[in-house]
Write a protein that holds these residues in place. Sequence first.
Motif, mmCIF file in Angstrom:
data_model
loop_
_atom_site.group_PDB
_atom_site.id
_atom_site.type_symbol
_atom_site.label_atom_id
_atom_site.label_comp_id
_atom_site.label_asym_id
_atom_site.label_seq_id
_atom_site.Cartn_x
_atom_site.Cartn_y
_atom_site.Cartn_z
ATOM 1 N N LYS A 148 8.575 -22.745 0.918
ATOM 2 C CA LYS A 148 7.612 -21.823 0.295
ATOM 3 C C LYS A 148 8.266 -21.107 -0.886
ATOM 4 O O LYS A 148 9.344 -20.544 -0.765
ATOM 5 N N GLY A 174 -3.554 -15.838 9.119
ATOM 6 C CA GLY A 174 -4.203 -15.226 7.956
ATOM 7 C C GLY A 174 -4.688 -16.350 7.054
ATOM 8 O O GLY A 174 -3.983 -17.337 6.868
ATOM 9 N N LEU A 175 -5.893 -16.226 6.525
ATOM 10 C CA LEU A 175 -6.472 -17.337 5.757
ATOM 11 C C LEU A 175 -6.634 -16.998 4.279
ATOM 12 O O LEU A 175 -6.941 -15.861 3.914
ATOM 13 N N GLU A 176 -6.409 -18.005 3.460
ATOM 14 C CA GLU A 176 -6.662 -17.868 2.030
ATOM 15 C C GLU A 176 -7.774 -18.847 1.661
ATOM 16 O O GLU A 176 -7.616 -20.051 1.851
ATOM 17 N N VAL A 200 -0.613 -15.804 15.198
ATOM 18 C CA VAL A 200 -1.104 -14.839 14.208
ATOM 19 C C VAL A 200 -1.495 -15.668 12.989
ATOM 20 O O VAL A 200 -0.701 -16.484 12.510
ATOM 21 N N LYS A 258 6.041 -17.214 9.119
ATOM 22 C CA LYS A 258 4.798 -17.965 8.950
ATOM 23 C C LYS A 258 5.000 -19.267 8.200
ATOM 24 O O LYS A 258 5.920 -19.418 7.398
ATOM 25 N N PHE A 267 5.653 -9.690 13.729
ATOM 26 C CA PHE A 267 5.193 -11.031 13.372
ATOM 27 C C PHE A 267 6.354 -12.019 13.312
ATOM 28 O O PHE A 267 7.462 -11.646 12.925
ATOM 29 N N GLY A 268 6.066 -13.259 13.636
ATOM 30 C CA GLY A 268 7.049 -14.323 13.468
ATOM 31 C C GLY A 268 7.020 -14.855 12.041
ATOM 32 O O GLY A 268 6.245 -14.397 11.205
ATOM 33 N N VAL A 280 -8.179 -13.408 0.363
ATOM 34 C CA VAL A 280 -7.057 -13.419 1.311
ATOM 35 C C VAL A 280 -7.372 -12.509 2.493
ATOM 36 O O VAL A 280 -7.733 -11.343 2.305
ATOM 37 N N SER A 281 -7.227 -13.036 3.686
ATOM 38 C CA SER A 281 -7.498 -12.202 4.871
ATOM 39 C C SER A 281 -6.217 -11.518 5.337
ATOM 40 O O SER A 281 -5.111 -11.965 5.048
ATOM 41 N N GLU A 282 -6.371 -10.463 6.077
ATOM 42 C CA GLU A 282 -5.263 -9.839 6.791
ATOM 43 C C GLU A 282 -4.847 -10.789 7.917
ATOM 44 O O GLU A 282 -5.657 -11.624 8.354
ATOM 45 N N PRO A 283 -3.636 -10.654 8.435
ATOM 46 C CA PRO A 283 -3.237 -11.516 9.568
ATOM 47 C C PRO A 283 -3.877 -11.018 10.861
ATOM 48 O O PRO A 283 -3.196 -10.694 11.838
ATOM 49 N N ASN A 336 -2.307 -19.612 6.987
ATOM 50 C CA ASN A 336 -0.958 -19.129 7.280
ATOM 51 C C ASN A 336 -0.894 -18.836 8.767
ATOM 52 O O ASN A 336 -1.761 -18.138 9.294
ATOM 53 N N VAL A 337 0.133 -19.366 9.407
ATOM 54 C CA VAL A 337 0.183 -19.184 10.856
ATOM 55 C C VAL A 337 1.620 -18.988 11.332
ATOM 56 O O VAL A 337 2.543 -19.619 10.843
ATOM 57 N N SER A 338 1.767 -18.060 12.269
ATOM 58 C CA SER A 338 3.058 -17.856 12.930
ATOM 59 C C SER A 338 2.770 -17.673 14.407
ATOM 60 O O SER A 338 1.619 -17.479 14.796
#
Length: 479
Positions: free
Chosen positions: A262, A8-10, A6, A209, A206-207, A153-156, A195-197
């Motif tokens: 983080k 999501g990008l910033e 999953v 991230k 979701f796991g 910011v994108s959604e995941p 951002n990745v999980s």
Amino acid sequence: MEYEAVIGLEVHAQVLTNSKMFCGCSADYANATPNTHLCPVCLGLPGSLPVVNQRATELIALTGLALNCRINPTNIISRKQYFYVDLPSNYQRTQYEEPICSAGWVMIEVGGEQRRIGITRAHMEEDTGKLQHAADGSLIDYNRAGVPLMEIVSEPDIRTPEEARLYLQKMRQILVWIAVNSGNLEDGAFRCDANVSVRPRGSTTFGTKVEVKNMNSFRNVERALHAEIERQSKLLAAGGTVVQETRGWDEARGTTVGQRSKEQAHDYRYFPEPDIPPIQLSPEWIETRQAALPVLPDERRQRFVTDYGLSAQDASLLTDERVVADYYEQAVAAAPEQTPKAIANWMTGELFRLLNDTGEPLDAASERVPPTMIAELLNLLKDGTLTGPVAKQVFEETFRTGQPPAVIVATKGLRQISDTSAISELARSAVAVNPKAVAEYKAGKSQAIKFLVGQVMKASKGQANPKLAEQALAEVLAE
Ligand code: ADP
Ligand code: ZN
Ligand code: MG
């Protein structure tokens, strides 16, 4: 167990304005002596008063509209406090609770299918200074501090590294298209954190991230995500847990490396900037921005297919950049005698090849070779003034020198030779010096005449009318 990612990008994208976000200093930090574009405001000196850059606000709203976002009528600038040397005021002016743009989306095409990726928010903020690390210490240039920046910011909603790359390419294309950003990744005008999980495939939660930084190309984003997904999957498969942290991409080693745990939003002690009153955007103001939004690449590409009958591939190539799409349509308008398809072929074939060879962008080359010259050249080809090979040669010269095709043809005497006696002469010599081909032809191998046509073309430097050449050869061979 099989894992699914999953993502999501910033995106941090600089906004193309002349001056900085909250002061009148020049925003052109790339071509300046370090630490010369500074004032009390962008240095955050006590007592200085910031003023919001109107143009930046307009461009960020325009971006939101291009990304199908809602534009917030009341905007608060907040201070995000943290200590780092690239931040002269020890706080960054940004937006916290309500961003200027929210709840939008972009479409990406993955394996022939359309996927919709949600945009959570896009907000306005200021860039930081630029650090340069050397063996004997670090240098800081504050010229970049205060340059208008937007964070998108994108959604995941992203599931694979490839989708992440396609999303970023699409985002870059749109921002460059509407002229809010240079699209330059190398100099940091367009940057991305990922951002990745991972989670067991089929799971709906979701796991934990991890945020990956320090990727300066689309290829590196893809590679870093692959590496990080593999790391997390192996960790989980071995019974471990993923720790929420920030990791950096190490290109040389091909892995991500832990940097810091983080931080949480409350660590930043956000509070509304007391020196900037809320920015109010009226419905009329927002409508004016909406009206200024150009037709975007996807719609333009679709139109190229329906209006001009182009293939999906040609339409894509010609709408990759707005300058290219505009150039194409100007050439179509300048050449009513030509089919839009013929113009597309010439551009994607000859023009793109020459641009590729020189590495020159079209907007620079078009000053020498305006779209009318493509029209002129194709007309010379169509009316028989030029043969195909000579047309290419003339165009190369036009591209190099900016001389109109007709002038080159006239001064160099490059007209197609359709004079039958001249062509017969050439045919006779070709027959005389190529006995082998002649024998083959006479033995019934009719294709051998093509070789002889080639010889006539060569002897005429490509100028002989190939049809007349073949006719003349057939006559000579029949004698
Ligand atoms: P933070 O508070 O850490 O900044 P956000 O909720 O603001 O986190 O999300 C930041 C980015 O991370 C967004 O692009 C979002 O889509 C993405 N994201 C959020 N949760 C996850 C997750 N579990 N896995 C992958 N990406 C995520
Ligand atoms: Zn300043
Ligand atoms: Mg966040």
